[in-house]
Design a protein around this motif. Sequence first.
Motif, short mmCIF file in Angstrom:
data_model
loop_
_atom_site.label_atom_id
_atom_site.label_comp_id
_atom_site.label_asym_id
_atom_site.label_seq_id
_atom_site.Cartn_x
_atom_site.Cartn_y
_atom_site.Cartn_z
N ILE A 44 59.77 -4.67 -0.80
CA ILE A 44 60.69 -5.81 -0.70
C ILE A 44 61.76 -5.71 -1.78
O ILE A 44 61.60 -5.02 -2.79
N VAL A 48 63.78 -11.17 -2.77
CA VAL A 48 62.67 -11.86 -2.10
C VAL A 48 61.79 -12.51 -3.16
O VAL A 48 61.40 -13.68 -3.05
N LYS A 51 63.10 -15.71 -4.91
CA LYS A 51 63.02 -17.00 -4.23
C LYS A 51 62.00 -17.90 -4.91
O LYS A 51 62.12 -19.13 -4.87
N HIS A 56 64.65 -21.17 -2.13
CA HIS A 56 65.33 -20.53 -1.00
C HIS A 56 66.85 -20.69 -1.07
O HIS A 56 67.60 -19.73 -0.93
N THR A 280 69.01 -10.33 2.59
CA THR A 280 67.80 -10.99 2.11
C THR A 280 67.94 -12.50 2.21
O THR A 280 66.97 -13.21 2.54
N SER A 281 69.12 -13.02 1.91
CA SER A 281 69.35 -14.46 1.94
C SER A 281 69.76 -14.96 3.31
O SER A 281 69.39 -16.06 3.72
N ARG A 283 69.07 -13.92 6.60
CA ARG A 283 68.22 -13.03 7.39
C ARG A 283 68.68 -12.89 8.83
O ARG A 283 68.45 -11.86 9.46
N LEU A 343 54.05 -14.27 0.05
CA LEU A 343 55.05 -13.70 0.95
C LEU A 343 55.38 -14.67 2.08
O LEU A 343 56.51 -14.71 2.56
N ARG A 344 54.39 -15.45 2.51
CA ARG A 344 54.67 -16.46 3.54
C ARG A 344 55.71 -17.45 3.03
O ARG A 344 56.63 -17.84 3.74
N TYR A 347 59.26 -15.68 2.61
CA TYR A 347 59.96 -15.44 3.88
C TYR A 347 60.03 -16.68 4.75
O TYR A 347 60.57 -16.63 5.87
N LEU A 349 57.62 -18.27 6.29
CA LEU A 349 56.81 -18.11 7.50
C LEU A 349 55.89 -19.30 7.69
O LEU A 349 55.37 -19.87 6.72
#
Length: 431
Positions: A44, A48, A51, A56, A280-281, A283, A343-344, A347, A349
Amino acid sequence: MGIYGEAVFPKVGFKQLLIGAFFGAVLMLAIYQLPVILSVRYGIDIWVWLKSVFGHKGVTFMTVVIIVINFPWYAVCADLFASSMGNLAGLFGVTLPGWTHLALQLLCVAAGTIIAYRGVTSITFTTRILVPLLLALGVVVVIVGFTSVPFDTIWNYKPDTSAYPKSIIPYIISIEANFAFVITLVGGMAEVPRLTRKESSGFWAGVLGQGAAGSFFVVVGAVMAIAMNHVTGEMIDDPTLMLATLSVPALAFSSLLLVAFANIGTQAVGSYIYGVMLKTSFRKADYRLLIMILAVYVGILCVWGKIIEYFGSFLTVSACVYAPLAALLFVDFFFVRKQKLSLRGAYGLGKSTVYDYTGGFNIVGLACVAAGCAMSLLIYNPLSGEIHSMTLFRLTPTGFSFLGTGVLYYVLSIIPPVRRYILRDRDEVTV
């Protein structure tokens, strides 16, 4: 160009410049590049991870700010490309029309953008050719410089430092120039290393590739400037003019081809790096569209025509921002989050909101960036050259900002309410 010109037009002796260039650059890189291992380990970009530091929306804000203040460097590369072409034409008795300077600048931007547009394969191919050729040119320039003037002229070079109240000030400024220059590489330090297979390879490639090689070209610039000053009475750092003056026009022509290729290649690599940062920002945005936006930005700066005049200001602002950014990444990765991230959350998620913080902004991280900028400016004004605190100035503005921001962020992180605020991701840690 203020403090950043000291590395090329030295205000210190040549031996001091050697120590400052290599030791200063490699020392700073060896410290702040350590978090690049996260990029190799997880594949990554550092943005990332950041963040978790800025939130974000905060990382998007920081990405845009950094690109706005640092991407003008590639307009300077375009200007150098155009100037070298014009200078070489002049050496052969050809006077180019005034409009060709802008046309050549835009040509450089367009060529570099096309390479970046094709992706990482083209970038890899370009750098594999570019780096050896530039190193060879640097060796030739050093040989020409030392053989065209007496060896002692360069080796025992001592500038006039009578304008400084203390003799140590120009040496500190020389160290700061190297610190400030290499710290501006932090924004894109992971784009290429994250493609390597070993963490040690990703780390040492950045430290030695940017530190040793970059410092070598600082020394090359100094050799050129000192040799040209001895022969012509002027500090000139254009390799084409130097080789034409101190050697033969044919060698100058060869250098022109390499310089032209180098500036196009630099434009390509820069577009790729900052395109990945933006991706990255943003997406959902197409990488190629982001590359074109960057090309338009540089093109507008070329048309504006005053980038060289104000470039020192751009570098001043960017160095003030990059030092606290590097400190926050270092401290957060090793001491606050201790190499564990959601990571969730990073990103976005599922329903993870751990890095939403306050409306998408981590006010602690952003406040530390502002404080780090203030630390640098409170001890030294890089535009006027005024030193506000000689004691702290010995650490250099960039060094003090890096240390001060790191300490501030760590101290804040151990205060219970702040710790709960910035470490709300502990129940969702995935790596």
